[in-house]
Design an enzyme around this catalytic site. Sequence first.
Site, mmCIF file in Angstrom:
data_model
loop_
_atom_site.group_PDB
_atom_site.id
_atom_site.type_symbol
_atom_site.label_atom_id
_atom_site.label_comp_id
_atom_site.label_asym_id
_atom_site.label_seq_id
_atom_site.Cartn_x
_atom_site.Cartn_y
_atom_site.Cartn_z
ATOM 1 N N TYR A 159 -1.070 -4.759 -0.042
ATOM 2 C CA TYR A 159 -0.174 -4.805 1.116
ATOM 3 C C TYR A 159 0.235 -3.398 1.535
ATOM 4 O O TYR A 159 0.149 -3.025 2.717
ATOM 5 C CB TYR A 159 1.074 -5.634 0.818
ATOM 6 C CG TYR A 159 2.184 -5.359 1.804
ATOM 7 C CD1 TYR A 159 2.090 -5.801 3.122
ATOM 8 C CD2 TYR A 159 3.310 -4.612 1.434
ATOM 9 C CE1 TYR A 159 3.087 -5.512 4.049
ATOM 10 C CE2 TYR A 159 4.302 -4.321 2.353
ATOM 11 C CZ TYR A 159 4.194 -4.771 3.657
ATOM 12 O OH TYR A 159 5.171 -4.474 4.569
ATOM 13 N N LYS A 212 -0.394 -1.117 5.111
ATOM 14 C CA LYS A 212 0.659 -0.464 5.892
ATOM 15 C C LYS A 212 0.396 1.034 6.011
ATOM 16 O O LYS A 212 0.704 1.656 7.040
ATOM 17 C CB LYS A 212 2.026 -0.722 5.262
ATOM 18 C CG LYS A 212 2.480 -2.175 5.328
ATOM 19 C CD LYS A 212 2.608 -2.688 6.763
ATOM 20 C CE LYS A 212 3.820 -2.130 7.477
ATOM 21 N NZ LYS A 212 3.999 -2.751 8.827
#
Length: 347
Positions: free
Chosen positions: A144, A148
Amino acid sequence: MLVSVTGGTGLVGSHTVAALVADGHRVRLLARDESTVDRALSPLGVGAGAVDVVTGDVLDELCVARFVHGADAVLHAASVYSFDSRRHREMGAVNVAGTAAVLDAARRAGAGRVVYVSSFGALLPARGRVLGPRSPVGRPRERYLATKAAAETVAREHQAAGAPVSITYPPALLGPHDPKMGDQTTRLLNTLRGRMPIWPLGGLPVGDVRDTAALHAALLAAPGNGWERVFGPGHHLTTRAYVRTLREVTCRALPTVYLPARAMLPVGVLAGLLQRVWPWHIPAEYGAIYTCACAARVDAGADTGGVTARPVAETFTDTVRWLHREGHLSARAAGAAGVRVHAGEPR
């Protein structure tokens, strides 16, 4: 002013929409399912007719172009925020390709202000464990956070080209009215339900979604091309302080064992592998452990757009109270924070 908002049915997006509407702006949302809009916004006092909705997806370029057309400003808050290994492919598509699609379209449409909602995690691991506006894009070893970081690179390329793009770095956010029961809300919920008796040592920045929403509303209305990189208001909490604050607001013992974060990383890896085949959520997530192991603090002098972070105990109390009121927590699990609801405080 017309503001086009992606992610408006999530925690950050919905609270930002409420702040924008309260300031008198017109809001246009991009939503995959129009039925989710009222469910997300009505608890915040935003009626069904207060926003326009474009039904579609951030990966649909034609839809995105129609969504940003004529907008004075654009807020891109759509993101898959999860440490769940089952969502890795979705994260790559939405967080990276979706960001590229929305920022490209907003720039071509001539939007006067574009705010991209990044994450402090996009800058991990931090040099000296301190984060600031000059921090380079991170190279996190977690899926994750890596997506980002990749999206952060896209946003910084637009900034380098002179586009009016501001990047915000919210801390780990809590607060009432989380439409999708996101990662941070679920972690707090699991702690109060006794499902997280073991925590990694370390820490992380924690903030209130209402403060980050106020920051976004201020940035979107700001003239000129300032405020390139802004940190969401918050407080750095060690994991001990996090649990201690929950104990204080609930008046519960919450027995907890703390272990070195790096020693727990292999447990997180194994949990992630098991999660791919196990149908129920496993609280021991590699990404959460990794974040605590990085233990990054935001520079005390970093700009937060003039918004002061409210006391963390207030944020925790309001979150627990909301969870109890919505039936996610029993009175016993909510403790003192839930009892105050029944003592005549506003609901």
